[in-house]
Design an enzyme around this catalytic site. Structure first.
Site, short mmCIF file in Angstrom:
data_model
loop_
_atom_site.label_atom_id
_atom_site.label_comp_id
_atom_site.label_asym_id
_atom_site.label_seq_id
_atom_site.Cartn_x
_atom_site.Cartn_y
_atom_site.Cartn_z
N ASP A 133 -9.99 -11.20 7.48
CA ASP A 133 -9.42 -9.85 7.59
C ASP A 133 -10.38 -8.74 8.01
OD1 ASP A 133 -7.10 -8.17 7.30
OD2 ASP A 133 -7.90 -7.44 5.41
N HIS B 4 -10.92 -4.64 11.86
CA HIS B 4 -9.80 -5.20 11.10
C HIS B 4 -9.38 -6.47 11.83
CE1 HIS B 4 -5.48 -4.76 9.38
NE2 HIS B 4 -6.26 -5.43 8.56
N ARG C 279 0.83 -1.20 0.00
CA ARG C 279 0.00 0.00 0.00
C ARG C 279 0.87 1.26 0.00
NH1 ARG C 279 -2.04 1.05 4.24
NH2 ARG C 279 -1.17 -0.54 5.61
N LYS D 181 -8.61 -2.59 0.36
CA LYS D 181 -8.59 -1.75 1.55
C LYS D 181 -9.40 -0.47 1.38
CE LYS D 181 -6.23 -4.30 4.36
NZ LYS D 181 -6.96 -4.99 5.45
N LYS E 100 -3.23 -12.82 11.51
CA LYS E 100 -4.69 -12.96 11.47
C LYS E 100 -5.12 -14.12 10.57
CE LYS E 100 -6.11 -9.03 9.98
NZ LYS E 100 -4.78 -8.62 9.49
N THR E 101 -4.61 -14.09 9.34
CA THR E 101 -5.00 -15.12 8.38
C THR E 101 -4.53 -16.49 8.82
OG1 THR E 101 -4.97 -13.51 6.58
CG2 THR E 101 -4.85 -15.82 5.97
N SER F 82 -1.39 -6.13 9.24
CA SER F 82 -0.84 -7.06 8.26
C SER F 82 0.43 -7.71 8.78
CB SER F 82 -0.53 -6.30 6.96
OG SER F 82 0.12 -7.13 6.05
N ARG G 289 1.88 -12.19 -1.64
CA ARG G 289 0.47 -12.39 -1.28
C ARG G 289 -0.19 -13.48 -2.11
NH1 ARG G 289 -1.88 -9.67 3.22
NH2 ARG G 289 -0.54 -7.89 3.65
#
Length: 527
Positions: free
Chosen positions: A254, A217, A56, A198, A239-240, A235, A319
């Protein structure tokens, strides 16, 4: 049908240029390979590269400041204002660019799996691989829903359209600009697909609190007994990875909303970090990278087509994007009840926070507002190694409203549903970044599982002298000395100095939240 978000000028282009609407996955993959946008890997996934932008670009993200947003948006370095007239001119520039394209790709779908709160969206792309990305990441309508679909927000993704900062009012050739009044998002000058994902997340974070819904988030999963767990974190904090649990069903990886009835996923897919991915550690993600998935910036051997997940040659921020139903047992539609356990994930580059600690409600509010973690290499432009940061509510880059709006919603939910909250450090142990090592995933999984299965309810805890956190003395499957971070450092004086340094950073960062209650302020570390 035209709406406010589809202007007559844009509609005319869509009626004139050859537009591929809601193509199937095979057609999108076929088109992308034929046009040289990407290549198929040995598992059938589409591999693409995004050039110099592999993450980003937050300094290039803006919100149009007008009557709609003037008194709503929390303006500042994150929510940078953009002039309405300049937006109109840039919008015209983007439309002129679209007119030069022989073909365009359109996806119509939804953000939000709860039909009461979902947002109908349209995404217009110049590249078929990016249209495949949004097709897999957002919620795909059935035939009946597609026929009745009327977009309430439109994203126009044109990586090849670059801005002139002197003329267009941007900070660089890249722009990610949202107009809530016109319900349009313009994205140009960057090929990184995460900007589209996002941007819609930011829109949901603006709209939902006005309906009493808490946007989060976080990832979410559910156990056999219907018990829901949430995992907050920026990130790269896990989380994933942690939500893709073979013993639990995935709700989403997410972005979620929390209503009075429970939680719902904003998306129809997952966007997992792929760096150093192994089948042994993350089998669900590994097996999801098949035909229809998109690999971003993963080095692939052109002969064997084997991905090299260990390589960070292109970026650390590699990713994998895939639909959520590629995860075995994923919950569809992606809905769950009110969460019983909430986990705050942090990747502490200082190596001083405990790998797991139980929080009081006041501590939960404090650490939520603090949002401490380390930005990991590649997730943002210019980040080359872990960097300590405080990201309010574990998602400051995506929060258009004041942080206290989200924090108050969380506090209300914790109280109403008696949720337990844990702080989990997936970062460094035995020393800071460069000296210590990253916490073993197997240990983190064991601790998180113990928390979710309520096995820590009867555990013995000790209180950290500096941070005041309750640390369990024993967790099945985890060496006892790992649980207290001070024990993992050879030089205890160095640990104490590092801990005091981080504590002072917490205190200094929290000074901006002067309006919160004394109870929340009292949860601060002792400096």
């Amino acid at each position: 049908m035209t709406t406010k978000t589809i202007t007559p000028e844009l509609q005319q282009i869509l009626d004139t240029v050859k537009v591929h609407r809601n193509l199937s996955v095979p057609l999108l993959v076929e088109t992308a390979t034929q046009k040289g946008e990407g290549l198929l890997t040995s598992t059938g996934a589409l591999s693409v590269t995004t050039g110099k932008y592999t993450g980003r670009s937050p300094k290039d993200k803006f919100i149009v400041r007008d009557e709609t947003t003037e008194n709503q948006v929390h303006w500042g370095p994150v929510n940078q204002p953009f002039d309405p007239e300049k937006f109109d001119k840039l919008y015209t520039k983007v439309l002129d660019y679209l007119k030069t394209k022989e073909e365009l790709y359109v996806f119509d779908g939804f953000a939000g799996s709860d039909t009461e709160y979902r947002l109908p969206i349209r995404v217009i792309n110049e590249f078929s691989w990016q249209n495949l990305f949004v097709h897999q990441l957002f919620i795909r309508p059935n035939a009946e829903e597609l026929q009745a679909h009327t977009p309430q927000f439109t994203v126009i993704g044109v990586p090849g359209c670059v801005a002139d900062p002197a003329v267009d009012g941007t900070n660089s050739e890249t722009f990610i600009i949202c107009s809530f009044e016109k319900r349009v998002i313009l994205i140009g000058g960057t090929h990184y697909a995460g900007e589209m994902k996002k941007s819609i997340f930011s829109v949901m974070n603006y709209l939902l609190p006005q309906k009493g819904v808490m946007p989060m988030h976080c990832s979410a999963n559910i156990g056999e007994k219907g018990d829901v767990a949430l995992f907050f974190g920026l990130s790269g904090t896990g989380k994933t990875t942690l939500s893709a649990d073979p013993n639990r069903r995935l709700i989403g990886d997410d972005e979620h909303g929390w209503t009075d009835n429970g939680v719902f996923n904003f998306e129809g897919g997952c966007y997992a970090k792929a760096i150093r991915l192994t089948e042994a550690n993350e089998p669900e993600i590994w097996n999801a990278i098949k035909f229809g998935a998109v690999l971003e910036n993963v080095l692939v051997d052109r002969e064997s087509r084997l991905p090299d997940y260990d390589s960070d040659q292109l970026t650390e921020n590699t990713r994998a994007a895939y639909p959520i139903d590629y995860i075995p047992g994923a919950v569809l539609p992606s809905l769950g009840g009110n969460p019983e356990v909430i986990v705050f994930l942090t990747a502490d580059a200082f190596g001083v926070l405990p790998p797991i600690a139980k929080l009081t409600k006041e501590q939960a509010m404090y650490y939520f507002l603090s949002g401490y973690t380390s930005k990991l290499a590649g997730t943002e432009r210019g980040i080359t190694e872990p960097e300590a940061t405080f990201s309010t509510c574990f998602g400051a880059p995506f929060l258009p409203l004041a942080p206290t709006v989200y924090a108050e919603l969380l506090g209300e939910k914790i109280t109403k549903h008696n949720a337990k909250v844990y702080l989990v450090n997936t970062g460094w142990t035995g020393g800071a970044y460069g000296t210590g090592s990253r916490m073993k995933l197997s240990y983190t999984r064991a601790m998180v599982t113990a928390a979710i299965e309520n096995r820590l309810d009867s555990a013995e805890f000790v209180t950290d002298e500096i941070f005041g956190l309750a640390i369990p003395t024993a967790v099945e499957g985890v060496p006892a000395d790992v649980l207290n971070p001070r024990n993992t450092w050879e030089n205890k004086d160095a640990y104490d100095a590092q801990a005091r340094d981080l504590a002072s950073r917490f205190v200094k960062n929290f000074e901006k939240f002067d309006s919160v209650s004394d109870e929340i302020k009292s949860a601060a570390p002792r400096v």
